[in-house]
Design a protein around this motif. Structure first.
Motif, PDB file in Angstrom:
ATOM      1  N   ASP A 244      35.581  43.441  33.476  1.00 40.08           N
ATOM      2  CA  ASP A 244      36.986  43.338  33.073  1.00 40.08           C
ATOM      3  C   ASP A 244      37.662  42.064  33.584  1.00 40.08           C
ATOM      4  O   ASP A 244      38.375  41.391  32.849  1.00 40.08           O
ATOM      5  CB  ASP A 244      37.772  44.547  33.608  1.00 40.08           C
ATOM      6  N   GLU A 245      37.438  41.755  34.859  1.00 41.38           N
ATOM      7  CA  GLU A 245      38.125  40.601  35.467  1.00 41.38           C
ATOM      8  C   GLU A 245      37.553  39.304  34.932  1.00 41.38           C
ATOM      9  O   GLU A 245      38.179  38.250  35.003  1.00 41.38           O
ATOM     10  CB  GLU A 245      37.981  40.604  37.001  1.00 41.38           C
ATOM     11  N   GLU A 246      36.328  39.399  34.446  1.00 39.59           N
ATOM     12  CA  GLU A 246      35.604  38.208  34.029  1.00 39.59           C
ATOM     13  C   GLU A 246      35.994  37.791  32.608  1.00 39.59           C
ATOM     14  O   GLU A 246      35.970  36.611  32.260  1.00 39.59           O
ATOM     15  CB  GLU A 246      34.123  38.596  34.073  1.00 39.59           C
ATOM     16  N   LEU A 247      36.375  38.796  31.818  1.00 35.09           N
ATOM     17  CA  LEU A 247      36.555  38.565  30.375  1.00 35.09           C
ATOM     18  C   LEU A 247      37.491  37.388  30.044  1.00 35.09           C
ATOM     19  O   LEU A 247      37.193  36.574  29.183  1.00 35.09           O
ATOM     20  CB  LEU A 247      37.035  39.859  29.708  1.00 35.09           C
ATOM     21  N   CYS A 248      38.630  37.303  30.765  1.00 39.68           N
ATOM     22  CA  CYS A 248      39.612  36.258  30.431  1.00 39.68           C
ATOM     23  C   CYS A 248      39.077  34.853  30.671  1.00 39.68           C
ATOM     24  O   CYS A 248      39.559  33.892  30.066  1.00 39.68           O
ATOM     25  CB  CYS A 248      40.913  36.483  31.187  1.00 39.68           C
ATOM     26  N   GLY A 259      45.520  33.871  37.683  1.00 35.39           N
ATOM     27  CA  GLY A 259      46.115  33.739  39.003  1.00 35.39           C
ATOM     28  C   GLY A 259      47.621  33.533  38.976  1.00 35.39           C
ATOM     29  O   GLY A 259      48.270  33.504  40.013  1.00 35.39           O
ATOM     30  N   ALA A 260      48.205  33.409  37.759  1.00 36.15           N
ATOM     31  CA  ALA A 260      49.637  33.120  37.665  1.00 36.15           C
ATOM     32  C   ALA A 260      50.492  34.372  37.420  1.00 36.15           C
ATOM     33  O   ALA A 260      51.705  34.276  37.291  1.00 36.15           O
ATOM     34  CB  ALA A 260      49.875  32.096  36.560  1.00 36.15           C
ATOM     35  N   CYS A 261      49.863  35.548  37.368  1.00 29.08           N
ATOM     36  CA  CYS A 261      50.631  36.776  37.124  1.00 29.08           C
ATOM     37  C   CYS A 261      51.371  37.192  38.399  1.00 29.08           C
ATOM     38  O   CYS A 261      50.972  36.829  39.506  1.00 29.08           O
ATOM     39  CB  CYS A 261      49.699  37.901  36.687  1.00 29.08           C
ATOM     40  N   ARG A 262      52.452  37.966  38.215  1.00 26.24           N
ATOM     41  CA  ARG A 262      53.234  38.395  39.370  1.00 26.24           C
ATOM     42  C   ARG A 262      52.386  39.228  40.340  1.00 26.24           C
ATOM     43  O   ARG A 262      52.437  39.055  41.550  1.00 26.24           O
ATOM     44  CB  ARG A 262      54.450  39.204  38.914  1.00 26.24           C
ATOM     45  N   PHE A 263      51.594  40.139  39.766  1.00 29.46           N
ATOM     46  CA  PHE A 263      50.742  40.974  40.617  1.00 29.46           C
ATOM     47  C   PHE A 263      49.320  40.429  40.622  1.00 29.46           C
ATOM     48  O   PHE A 263      48.768  40.124  39.578  1.00 29.46           O
ATOM     49  CB  PHE A 263      50.747  42.420  40.112  1.00 29.46           C
ATOM     50  N   HIS A 264      48.763  40.351  41.829  1.00 28.49           N
ATOM     51  CA  HIS A 264      47.437  39.715  41.905  1.00 28.49           C
ATOM     52  C   HIS A 264      46.361  40.565  41.219  1.00 28.49           C
ATOM     53  O   HIS A 264      45.346  40.071  40.781  1.00 28.49           O
ATOM     54  CB  HIS A 264      47.067  39.421  43.362  1.00 28.49           C
ATOM     55  N   ASN A 265      46.657  41.888  41.135  1.00 27.51           N
ATOM     56  CA  ASN A 265      45.678  42.764  40.485  1.00 27.51           C
ATOM     57  C   ASN A 265      46.106  43.117  39.061  1.00 27.51           C
ATOM     58  O   ASN A 265      45.779  44.168  38.540  1.00 27.51           O
ATOM     59  CB  ASN A 265      45.463  44.032  41.313  1.00 27.51           C
ATOM     60  N   CYS A 266      46.861  42.219  38.438  1.00 32.21           N
ATOM     61  CA  CYS A 266      47.357  42.444  37.078  1.00 32.21           C
ATOM     62  C   CYS A 266      46.190  42.692  36.117  1.00 32.21           C
ATOM     63  O   CYS A 266      45.175  42.002  36.157  1.00 32.21           O
ATOM     64  CB  CYS A 266      48.137  41.197  36.632  1.00 32.21           C
ATOM     65  N   THR A 267      46.344  43.700  35.280  1.00 30.49           N
ATOM     66  CA  THR A 267      45.284  43.969  34.293  1.00 30.49           C
ATOM     67  C   THR A 267      45.573  43.241  32.981  1.00 30.49           C
ATOM     68  O   THR A 267      44.792  43.313  32.045  1.00 30.49           O
ATOM     69  CB  THR A 267      45.162  45.482  34.013  1.00 30.49           C
ATOM     70  N   HIS A 268      46.728  42.585  32.908  1.00 25.08           N
ATOM     71  CA  HIS A 268      47.167  41.827  31.723  1.00 25.08           C
ATOM     72  C   HIS A 268      47.405  42.737  30.512  1.00 25.08           C
ATOM     73  O   HIS A 268      47.384  42.281  29.378  1.00 25.08           O
ATOM     74  CB  HIS A 268      46.173  40.715  31.362  1.00 25.08           C
ATOM     75  N   ILE A 269      47.597  44.023  30.783  1.00 23.61           N
ATOM     76  CA  ILE A 269      47.827  44.941  29.663  1.00 23.61           C
ATOM     77  C   ILE A 269      49.318  45.259  29.538  1.00 23.61           C
ATOM     78  O   ILE A 269      49.898  45.126  28.471  1.00 23.61           O
ATOM     79  CB  ILE A 269      47.001  46.236  29.834  1.00 23.61           C
ATOM     80  N   HIS A 270      49.956  45.662  30.659  1.00 25.71           N
ATOM     81  CA  HIS A 270      51.347  46.126  30.544  1.00 25.71           C
ATOM     82  C   HIS A 270      52.262  45.712  31.701  1.00 25.71           C
ATOM     83  O   HIS A 270      53.445  45.981  31.685  1.00 25.71           O
ATOM     84  CB  HIS A 270      51.371  47.656  30.427  1.00 25.71           C
ATOM     85  N   GLU A 271      51.724  45.042  32.727  1.00 29.44           N
ATOM     86  CA  GLU A 271      52.524  44.756  33.901  1.00 29.44           C
ATOM     87  C   GLU A 271      53.648  43.747  33.601  1.00 29.44           C
ATOM     88  O   GLU A 271      53.460  42.827  32.812  1.00 29.44           O
ATOM     89  CB  GLU A 271      51.650  44.175  35.029  1.00 29.44           C
TER      90      GLU A 271
END
Ligand SMILES: Nc1nc2c(ncn2[C@@H]2O[C@H](COP(=O)(O)OP(=O)(O)O)[C@@H](O)[C@H]2O)c(=O)[nH]1
Ligand SMILES: [Mg+2]
Ligand SMILES: [Zn+2]
Length: 304
Positions: A244-248, A259-271
């Motif tokens: 999952d983390e690798e896909l992007c 690395g630019a998302c607010r949460f470091h563990n962002c799943t990039h789905i809904h956060e």
């Protein structure tokens, strides 16, 4: 003796050694080497062989591969299948009509190529069948994909449009031809070299889909030092072993937001504060690419 595998039909391999084609089997022990891969030797491999008798050889080793491309096996669960090895580039042959290749399929293929670091070119075949609306949707896709760094070609095996440019791209390289069945891979190969006679399928009018004619991958020397691998039509492409983390990382337009998302563990789905979503909303990531990304994330089964 060293040679290169041009064709594999299950238990027999055609290996070209010093300009001659030799039918070979595998040395018994080799079959056990990698249990998760259904084919230990694949088209494009460089191999060591010894003669078993006057006519037939035995493959006793595979030389280290420069690269290879793997997909999920369609026959065996939790297994993978090597499509080809030692290739310089993949040419994905797609069609917008007769049959229509989905963007989801294109993006899966591109992700696979990215993960194996194999340059990919998108060749839109059957240009002769495109009306004005079809041509416009090609232009939009060309714009989107070229911005990501993928070359696109508009070609027709029927009218020869773009074929000279395709030939230029192929010259001096080993290229993999991939794509759904019915998009014109075999027709193109026949066109490239008069000595090739791959069977071409009739489009069955009722469903507008090609039927399978090429059963095994096969490599052809289309002209001097230029090789093309024809693959059987790929219906669905199962991604192999991409977390999952690798896909992007395999979406070129997303890499710079990692690395630019607010949460470091962002799943990039809904956060909230997801850099990927923000970039999409600002028009920096095409919505269809983001959707395909989400669909690959959701499709766990296709990746393991
Ligand atoms: N109109 C049109 N038909 C094409 C073109 N290229 C291939 N075809 C037809 O598409 C069908 C499938 O072609 P084939 O080469 O067998 O596809 P493959 O399954 O990808 O190898 C055949 O009927 C071809 O004649 C093209 O550029 N234009
Ligand atoms: Mg074919
Ligand atoms: Zn995010």
């Amino acid at each position: 003796m060293k040679g290169r595998v041009f064709k594999s039909t299950g238990s027999w391999y055609t290996v070209k050694v010093d300009g001659k084609y030799i039918e070979c089997r595998l040395r018994g022990k080799m079959r056990l080497d990698d249990e998760k891969v259904t084919n230990p030797v694949t088209v494009g491999d460089w191999v060591g062989i010894t003669m078993d008798n006057e006519k037939e050889g035995i493959i006793y080793e595979v030389l280290p591969r420069e690269n290879y491309i793997i997909r999920k096996s369609t026959r065996k669960k939790k297994h993978s299948h090597r499509l080809a090895a030692n290739i310089d580039q993949a040419i994905l042959i797609v069609t917008l009509v007769a049959p229509r290749t989905s963007l989801g399929f294109i993006d899966r293929f591109l992700v696979t190529c990215e993960s194996f670091r194999i340059p990919a070119i998108l060749a839109f075949n059957k240009a002769d069948l495109l009306d004005e609306a079809g041509l416009n949707s090609y232009k939009e896709l060309k714009f989107d994909y070229e911005e990501l760094g993928y070359q696109t070609l508009l070609i027709s095996a029927e009218t020869n449009q773009g074929i000279e440019l395709l030939k230029e791209k192929l010259t001096g390289k080993t290229s993999l031809f991939a794509g759904h069945s019915g998009v014109g891979k075999s027709t193109l190969l026949n066109l490239l070299s008069p000595k090739i006679t791959q069977r071409v399928s009739e489009i069955s009018e009722s469903v507008g889909k090609g039927v399978h004619t090429t059963t095994f991958a096969e490599m052809f020397e289309v002209w001097n030092n230029t090789y093309v691998i024809d693959t059987p039509g790929i219906k669905e492409l199962g991604l192999w072993n991409i977390g999952d983390e690798e896909l992007c990382h395999y979406f070129p337009e997303m890499r710079k937001y990692i690395g630019a998302c607010r949460f470091h563990n962002c799943t990039h789905i809904h956060e909230p504060g997801c850099a990927f979503r923000d970039a999409m909303e600002q028009g920096k990531i095409a919505p269809f690419r983001y959707e395909n990304y989400l669909s690959m994330l959701a499709d766990d089964d296709n990746r393991r």
